[in-house]
Scaffold this active site. Structure first.
Site, PDB file in Angstrom:
ATOM      1  CD  GLN A  71      -2.569  -0.943   2.721  1.00  0.00           C
ATOM      2  OE1 GLN A  71      -2.907  -1.699   3.327  1.00  0.00           O
ATOM      3  NE2 GLN A  71      -3.551   0.136   2.522  1.00  0.00           N
ATOM      4  CG  HIS A  72      -0.287   3.246   2.931  1.00  0.00           C
ATOM      5  ND1 HIS A  72      -1.109   3.853   2.396  1.00  0.00           N
ATOM      6  CD2 HIS A  72       0.346   2.483   3.181  1.00  0.00           C
ATOM      7  CE1 HIS A  72      -2.198   3.693   3.589  1.00  0.00           C
ATOM      8  NE2 HIS A  72      -0.760   2.182   4.326  1.00  0.00           N
ATOM      9  CG  ASP A 223       0.066  -5.337   1.245  1.00  0.00           C
ATOM     10  OD1 ASP A 223      -0.660  -4.535   1.650  1.00  0.00           O
ATOM     11  OD2 ASP A 223       1.459  -5.187   1.583  1.00  0.00           O
TER      12      ASP A 223
HETATM   13  O1  5SP Z   1       1.874   0.500   5.041  1.00  0.00           O
HETATM   14  C1  5SP Z   1       1.367  -0.542   5.340  1.00  0.00           C
HETATM   15  C2  5SP Z   1      -0.146  -1.460   5.174  1.00  0.00           C
HETATM   16  O2  5SP Z   1      -0.951   0.226   5.518  1.00  0.00           O
HETATM   17  C3  5SP Z   1       2.297  -1.980   4.622  1.00  0.00           C
HETATM   18  O3  5SP Z   1       0.799  -2.845   5.528  1.00  0.00           O
HETATM   19  C4  5SP Z   1       1.875  -2.273   3.209  1.00  0.00           C
HETATM   20  O4  5SP Z   1       0.337  -2.154   2.506  1.00  0.00           O
HETATM   21  C5  5SP Z   1       3.389  -3.094   3.049  1.00  0.00           C
HETATM   22  O5  5SP Z   1       3.046  -4.560   3.530  1.00  0.00           O
HETATM   23  P1  5SP Z   1       4.305  -5.521   3.404  1.00  0.00           P
HETATM   24  O6  5SP Z   1       4.926  -5.375   1.954  1.00  0.00           O
HETATM   25  O7  5SP Z   1       4.948  -5.661   4.268  1.00  0.00           O
HETATM   26  O8  5SP Z   1       3.229  -6.741   3.930  1.00  0.00           O
END
Ligand code: 5SP
Ligand code: ADP
EC number: 2.7.1.17
Length: 462
Positions: A71-72, A223
């Site tokens: 995300q983000h 994700d």
């Molecule tokens: O920033 C967040 C949720 O807000 C993280 O959960 C990212 O979405 C990355 O996820 P992973 O790569 O660690 O699974």
């Protein structure tokens, strides 16, 4: 009749994983994987290379494909669709000051959470747009459109035609209203200092394009939203994911607006909501601990399990990369309670307990903000592969912990979204993929209490 296959892709922080799945049953028939470079800023070209490697030989067997992504991340594109710079990822916290600025401009933490569902933090895309404006004004000026990692890869797969996203991932940008389920382009413009094109918001079960060889492409999602879809999270279930991030999330029916900022009130990949508390320090805490002790992950797990609960008083605050839950972007890791008698086993166990206690903080924040009562925890992500994590988790959380058998729930959720879009139905398909191993153990509340004491006593330290 030969089975219909769908392909689910998880383009996460450390790697890209692809699962080829039977659209009818949810059975995984083949998989692929390729690594991503380290660091908190990445050339999106490298995600494309990893995606191509992980889907090789699989994409052609699928009738539809869907991409879930970390995300983000800010993928800022110029008028020709070329990235103006490397993408800044969710765990790049250089935009902490810009998050504070935006909170103030949106009327303070409470009003900010009302408008966008979350109190702005460094991770959110809007903070990164503001960072770009303040630190690289020429790149900000050249930015014509901004995409999330999953949007960028979906757009790439579809031959770079229409730019699309979904409500789930969009809800993590900081310029989306979770109450109204629409983008807030004026907030994106406020952050960047100019108007910027945003992708079209697709419906959860929509096909948004076709690959060069005619595979249908679903909207994709973030994700964490894909994990919830893959796990088919039910009321009372809390998903604890230990990937690069640590995430506690639950699916609920109403939008959540937590003015304390601990819980981000995101939208899920259906028509519901996915409030979550995210830490910046997930499974890499275990990697770091194993490296410090000079052992493999397996040996590290064995060492941790050889020590007694409570680690002889050693307490780890695992805020190595700064932290988001609690919001301490400048924090560093800290070990407290060491004695000359402290053993390697106790040090290893303190790493595992510290990581799990930080996840318990995330679960507690989620319960406080939503009123959700945790009946069971589903443990996923790379860190859930550790036997020590699995066996110590019930002591820290105080409830039973289920570890689902299929390890890649994000890619599975993306595959389920692809199957849903392919079916044209109003609901996602029912897949019987819920097999899991249950871990139970006596609750040890004193371990978490000592962690909380150490955490609070060191608030304000860097
Ligand atoms: O920033 C967040 C949720 O807000 C993280 O959960 C990212 O979405 C990355 O996820 P992973 O790569 O660690 O699974
Ligand atoms: N058996 C294990 N014990 C502890 N950590 C593990 C184990 N297997 C994988 N990991 C860790 O899990 C992390 C990768 O998890 P993953 O969920 O794939 O991350 P992401 O989704 O953020 O890319 C890495 O830090 C890796 O070292």
């Amino acid at each position: 009749m030969s089975p219909t296959y769908v392909l689910g892709i998880d383009s996460s922080t450390q790697s890209c994983k692809a699962l080829l799945v039977d659209a009818e049953t949810g059975q995984v028939v083949a998989s692929g994987r390729a690594g991503h470079p380290g660091g908190t800023q990445v050339d999106p070209k490298q995600w494309i290379e990893a995606l191509e490697l992980s889907v090789a030989g699989l994409l052609e067997r699928a009738s539809a494909v869907s991409v879930a992504g970390q995300q983000h991340g800010m993928v800022a594109l110029d008028a020709q669709g070329i990235p103006v710079r490397d993408a800044m990822l969710w765990n790049d916290i250089s935009s902490a000051k810009q998050a504070e600025e935006l909170i103030a401009e949106l009327g303070g933490a409470h009003d900010c959470a009302q408008q966008i569902g979350s109190v702005m933090v460094a991770s959110l895309t809007a903070s990164k747009l503001r960072w770009l404006r303040e630190n690289e004004p020429e790149n900000a000026e050249r930015t014509a459109a901004v995409l999330l990692p999953h949007d960028y890869l979906t757009w790439y797969l579809g031959g770079r035609k229409e730019m699309t996203t979904d409500h789930g991932d969009a809800s993590g940008t900081g310029y989306y209203s979770t109450a109204q389920r629409r983008f807030l382009p004026e907030v994106a413009a406020k952050a960047l200092g100019k108007q910027v094109a945003l992708p079209r918001l697709a419906e959860a079960n929509e096909m948004v394009g076709r690959s060069s060889t005619g595979r249908k492409i679903a909207a994709g999602t973030g994700d964490n939203m894909a994990a919830a879809l893959g796990l088919d999270l039910q009321p009372g279930d809390v998903c604890v994911s230990m990937g690069t991030s640590g995430v506690a999330s639950a699916v609920v029916d109403r939008s959540v607006h937590d003015g304390s900022g601990l819980v981000s009130g995101f939208v899920d990949a259906t028509d519901r909501y996915l409030p979550l508390a995210c830490t910046l320090n997930g499974a890499p805490v275990l990697d770091f601990g194993a490296r410090m002790l000079g052992v493999s992950q397996k040996e590290f797990s064995d060492l941790a399990l050889a020590a007694e609960p409570g680690s002889g008083g050693a307490v780890l605050l695992p805020y190595f990369g700064g932290e988001r839950t609690p919001n301490r972007p400048d924090a560093t890791g800290m070990m407290h309670g060491l004695r000359t008698s402290t053993t390697r086993e106790q040090i290893a166990r303190a790493y595992v307990e510290g990581l799990l206690c930080s996840m318990r903080d995330a679960v507690a924040a989620l319960e406080d903000a939503t009123g959700v009562e945790t009946r069971r925890i589903l443990l996923i992500g790379g860190g859930a592969q550790s036997e020590a994590v699995r066996r110590i988790a019930p002591q820290i959380f105080g409830v039973a912990v289920d570890v689902p058998q299929t390890a890649e729930y994000v890619a599975l959720g993306a595959a389920r979204q692809a199957a849903w879009a392919l079916s044209g139905a109003s609901e996602p398909p029912t897949w019987n993929v819920a097999d899991s191993t249950r871990y139970e153990g006596e609750a040890r509340p004193e371990i978490y209490e000592r962690y909380v004491h150490t955490r609070d006593a060191t608030a304000g330290w860097n």
